[in-house]
Every structure is written in C-alpha cells, then in structure tokens.
Design an enzyme around this catalytic site. Structure first.
Site, short mmCIF file in Angstrom:
data_model
loop_
_atom_site.label_atom_id
_atom_site.label_comp_id
_atom_site.label_asym_id
_atom_site.label_seq_id
_atom_site.Cartn_x
_atom_site.Cartn_y
_atom_site.Cartn_z
CD GLU A 75 39.70 46.77 46.34
OE1 GLU A 75 39.40 47.84 47.11
OE2 GLU A 75 39.01 46.10 45.64
CG PHE A 137 35.71 48.11 60.33
CD1 PHE A 137 34.80 47.27 59.88
CD2 PHE A 137 35.97 49.08 59.44
CE1 PHE A 137 34.09 47.52 58.73
CE2 PHE A 137 35.29 49.58 58.60
CZ PHE A 137 34.44 48.47 57.77
CD GLN A 138 37.14 48.23 55.61
OE1 GLN A 138 37.93 49.29 55.27
NE2 GLN A 138 36.16 48.10 54.43
CE LYS A 187 42.54 56.82 58.70
NZ LYS A 187 40.94 56.51 59.00
CG MET A 503 41.95 25.08 28.18
SD MET A 503 42.24 24.55 26.49
CE MET A 503 43.51 25.78 26.05
#
Length: 616
Positions: A75, A137-138, A187, A503
């Site tokens: 993602e 969940f999630q 959802k 760096m």
C-alpha cells in the site's frame, strides 16, 4: 444525462445549481456508486490492493471502462504512485486500500503528500458501521490516525453519501493549497442499495480558499522590490502547484532580481537562466544560501521558510525585509514574520505583482541591482558546484547522475529517493521545465522514488521516467518493479550503490569520528558471514531480473555513457542499472544542522570567504 466534471488539470465536481441541470438516477450499490463517482470526477487511474473491507468496491471496478486499476505490491507503493501521478499530470492522484493494516500502510505516503502539498485522495475500506469501535478484525481508526496529516478526511457510513463525499474530497484535494484527503467507507455502506445521481449538491460552507491577493499588499511589495538594493525571489513549490512558472519568468526578467528555487521548486524557473542562482538550503549552492543571508529583501513566493532553508532561524537573513505570499494563511508568519503578508494563489499574486512593478517603473521607481549582481557573480565564479573524481578510478556518483541527466531524452521526468543521491540529482541534473522533478521534500521518505516514478509513468506514458535511487531507499519499495513489469510501466531506475546509508554515513564521517554504526548495507555486523565477503547482498541485477526487468551493472567510468544509452533505448520493460560508486563521496556544500547559514561549508574544511563584511 450525467455530467462529467471537466478541467484538464484539476477535475472538480460541479455543484448542482438551481435545477438547471438534468440528472439520471441509477439504482446501484454503494460500491457501484463509488466507482461511478470516480468516473465522474475524472479519475482514470487508481493504485491499490483489495482486501476484505474494500472488496465490494473491487467488483464493479472490473466493469469500468474509464477507471484503470494498478495492482501494487504494498500500500505504501500505492500512495507514492498516486503522488507521482498527481505531480506528473496535475490531476488528483488516487490510491485505495482495505481496512486495518491496508489503511495504516498508507499513512506514510499520506503524510508525505501532506508535507509536500500533493493533491491526493486515499480511499479506504472500513469494517461494518455496527462494528466500528469494537476492535473488530482488521479495524483501525484511520480517520483518527490520519487527522494530523490530511487536509480533510471523511468517514462514510451511509451509501447515499458516497457521491457527495467523493465530489467534496476531490474538490478539497485540488483547490487552495493542495493536499491529501482520506475517504474511509464502511463495508455495509459499500454493500447497501442506493441511488446514484450526478452532480451531487456540494456542502462545504467553511471552505473558501482565498486566491485573489489584496491590492494594497501587492502595491507595498512592488515598492519594496524597486527600492531594494539586494532583493532575492525565494521560490517554493507553491509556484509549481499554482502553474505560475510563466508568470514567474516574466516577473524575474522584469525586476532583474536573482531567483533561488527550493528543492520542491526545481523546474519552476529554468536552471539555465542567468538570473537563477541555484537551490538554497542545507545542501544548497553557496551563491543561493549566501544571497538569502545577505539580502535586504526576500520575496517568498509559495515557500514556507522551512528549517532546511533557513538554518538556525534567529540568524537567517538578518538584514532582510520579508514579502511572503502564500495561499495558506497559516504559513505566513509561522517561522519568519512578514513585513508584507500576501494571501493568495501564486499565479494571481505574481500576475498582480508584474502589473504593480510595471507601474512603479513607469513612475521612475527602477531598482538598481548592479552592485548586488557583482557580488552574486563573484560568488558563482568562486564557489561553483563541483566534485572530485575518485582517486582509485571507481565511479563518481555525481558523474553518474550528471551523465544520466545529459543523456536523457527531452522532457524526462526524474524521481529521487532521499539522501545523498537526492541532493546530487538536485544539483547535477538541469531542470528547465516544471513537472520534471519529483522528490520527497518535507517528510524525506526513503523508498519514494520507485513507486513515484511508476505513478508518473502511468500518468504520462509518453515521457521517459528515471528513478534516481540509493541502495538503501531501493530496498524499501523495489517490489513495485514487479507492478511496473506486469502493467507495462517501463520506468528506468539508477541505483547509486555505495553499499551504505550514504547520508547517515556522511554525518558519521563528519560528526561521529568515522564510527560507522549500522550504516553498511551489503554485509552483516563485522561481516559475520565469511562466505559473503567480497559479494554484495542482495545482487540487484539478479533481483531486478527476477522481477521482470532488464538489468545492467556498471562499475567502470569508461562504460558509463554506453550503459545509460542502453537503458534509454529499452522501452518495453523496466530497466534497472546498478551503478557501483565510491563509498566516500559526500554532498557539498553543507550547512550543519542547527547552525547558521553563515557557516556554510563549500567543501570539507573549506569555509567560503566573502570578504564583504563592510556591506553588512
């Protein structure tokens, strides 16, 4: 009939006005309404990964002929790709993810887009509205998590709200000071039956960006410009966002003042123009840094007096009056008090400034900057950007990047990661046109280059796109090369491979007595695996080939141009070139963190001597 929003650069929904527009009402699911809304706001590309909560939206996406979905491998890659797409095209970038870890993986690119004012809409699935707040969940409160790093965000729990929210999200992302907007959709809202009609009624009573500057402030600014002896036009990324580059060139040539463009503004004013004195900042050119320090007037256009530009703030530009023009009123006076504050869109501000300066000229108010240019030109000649070739005959990273820039086709877009290679790419590639330089400025996000290049190439397939990456950055997001290979997005990647976090290693060299704690990348602690000695892990050529890319390794300066030309000639798949460069190369000039810009070092142990204290 349905009405599609128009506008090549900022597709925005049009609010319904007094019944003058007819609409077709469609009976759809919330998910179908989401895809139809994306079509109507002009979104043609979405970068994302499906998952449980967002899955309902992926089914109708299969049927859309107007929205292309690019299946990324992480993602974070989707978010940076949306940024690259937005910067290359001028349109709103779109990314999509599921709830929980899908959404939290978008946090870094959302923060990146927020810091750099990139127009982006991130759409996330959320658990069913009845489960919100139960640690389902999630489940993650992505609206709460992202509130400090978005321009605005929405939680949608009703299907009928989807078209209005999507229209508002794109409008907010692309107007005023651009930025990321999050739309989190439950959802059950995606699954519910609803009706779709377009355009929706917009309802943003508190959102009224000021674009037209105040005439009195413009007149005051013009008077200061013509009265100044040592003015500088300090140009930030806002000039690019406002598409004000043509106006900027007119203003600069009208006044004859020197122009310095920040890291975020490279290409806003041609590097090759004689009025351009370089990039300011921690690793800016000596001339640009010193011009700001010695100025008696700084005209800041779409810039925010970032700490990387100012150095120690209380010692920055001690003799300068400040004209500060920005579309975001919160930026004006935030770091440096403005003598003339101007709130407005950079394009309108500069256009009005041109007229006001012309009026001053017509009334005899012409600035005399001859002595100033004498100083500026002396500094340019004495302290030009440069680099030394390694004594052992190995590749110089600066030379690699310089040759990539010289051999690149016209109109090439360059995306850089973060670190030494980013600064060298800023210095040693010439940017004469807008939208040719993409990088992570405010957040400094390692791993930005490959997915941002992917997004830029997806949005501008006719352009050559080079990602200039370090071996550290590359190992964070290189999996998106698989996405490029499978989706016909043939970017080119230059890995500036010095085997270290370059760096950080430079700071260890300068400030930590050369104690290189955990900055060597190609071997373990104290090289604990004897079998790995003399090898580089991973082998980037094998890795790139495994992801469907053409891969080349270059170690000999004699092969440099030939290898770059080979990479430029291949356009049917991604190309990765592993440039093995000298590990001790450093970025100069440099202002050490927390110190004054007066303490700029032109090179190691080389402090510029301006010999002009009498002018102060």
């Amino acid at each position: 009939m349905t009405e599609q929003a128009t506008g090549a650069h900022h597709p925005q929904p049009r609010p319904r006005s007094g019944g003058q527009q007819s609409t077709t009402v469609e009976h759809v699911t919330g998910a179908q309404s989401l895809i139809r809304s994306l079509e109507e706001v002009g979104a043609d590309t979405v970068f994302g990964i499906p998952g449980g909560a967002i899955l309902p939206a992926y089914d109708p996406m299969m049927d859309s002929t107007r929205v292309r979905h690019v299946l990324v491998r992480h993602e974070q890659g989707a978010g940076h790709a949306a940024e690259g797409y937005a910067l290359a095209t001028g349109k709103v970038g779109v990314c999509m993810a599921t709830s929980g870890p899908g959404a939290t993986n978008l946090v870094t690119p959302i923060a990146d887009a927020h810091m750099d004012s990139v127009p982006m809409v991130a759409i996330t699935g959320q658990v069913a509205s009845s489960s919100i707040g139960t640690d389902a969940f999630q489940e993650a409160d992505i609206v709460g998590i992202s509130m400090p790093i978005t321009k605005h965000n929405f939680l949608v729990t009703k299907a009928e709200d989807i078209p209005r929210v999507i229209a508002q999200a794109f409008h907010i992302a692309s107007t005023g000071r651009p930025g990321p907007v999050l739309v989190d959709i439950a959802k059950d809202a995606l699954q519910a039956k609803t009706t779709f009609s377009w355009p929706p009624t917009m309802d943003l009573p508190g959102y009224r960006p000021v674009t037209k500057p105040h005439a009195k402030q413009i007149r005051e600014a013009a008077k200061l410009i013509t009265a100044a002896k040592r003015p500088v036009l300090y140009v930030g990324g806002g000039v690019l966002k406002a598409r004000a580059t043509a106006e900027l060139k007119v203003l600069a040539e009208l006044t004859g003042a020197p122009v310095t463009t920040t890291l975020m503004a490279l290409g806003a004013f041609p590097d090759s123009h004689p009025l351009h004195v370089g990039m300011p900042g921690m690793h800016g050119s000596v001339t640009a840094v010193t011009a700001l320090q010695k100025a008696d007037l700084i005209v800041a256009l779409g810039a925010r007096f970032d700490d990387r530009v100012t150095g120690r703030l209380d010692s920055f530009a001690p003799h300068a009056k400040i004209v500060h023009a920005d579309i975001d009123p919160a930026e004006i006076g935030k770091n440096r008090a403005a003598d003339v504050p101007i709130v407005g869109d950079a394009r309108e501000v500069i256009a009005d400034l041109i007229q006001a300066v012309q009026k001053e000229h017509s009334e005899g108010g012409q600035g005399d900057y001859a002595a100033w240019w004498k100083d500026l030109n002396r500094w340019r000649e004495t302290y030009p950007l440069g680099y030394d070739q390694p004594a052992d005959g190995s590749l110089s990273p600066q030379q690699v990047i310089e040759r990539i820039g010289r051999l690149a086709p016209e109109g090439t877009i360059f995306a850089a990661g973060v670190g030494q290679h980013q600064m060298w790419a800023a210095h040693f590639i010439a940017y004469d046109k807008p939208a040719t330089w993409l990088n992570s400025g405010g957040a400094g996000t390692m791993g930005y280059a490959v997915p941002a290049a992917m997004g830029a190439k997806a949005g501008a397939p006719e352009r050559t796109v080079w990602a200039i990456d370090g071996d550290g950055c590359f190992q964070m997001t290189n999996q998106e090369l698989t996405t490029c290979a499978l989706n016909n997005i043939p970017i080119k990647v230059a890995i500036i491979n010095n085997g270290a976090l370059g760096m950080v290693r430079q700071w260890q060299t300068l400030f930590y007595n050369q104690r290189y704690s955990n900055t060597v990348l190609h071997s373990g602690p104290d090289d604990i695996n004897p079998a790995a000695r003399g090898t580089r892990v991973p082998d980037f050529v094998k890795l790139a080939e495994a992801m469907g890319c053409h891969a080349i390794r270059c170690e000999d300066p004699a092969d440099l141009d030939k290898v770059i030309e080979e990479a430029n000639a291949i356009n049917d798949r991604p190309v990765v070139v592993d440039f093995i460069v000298h590990e001790d190369a450093m970025v100069w000039p440099m202002v050490a963190a927390g110190t004054s810009n007066d303490e700029i070092m032109a090179a190691r142990d080389v402090r510029p001597d301006f010999g002009d204290n009498a002018d102060d």
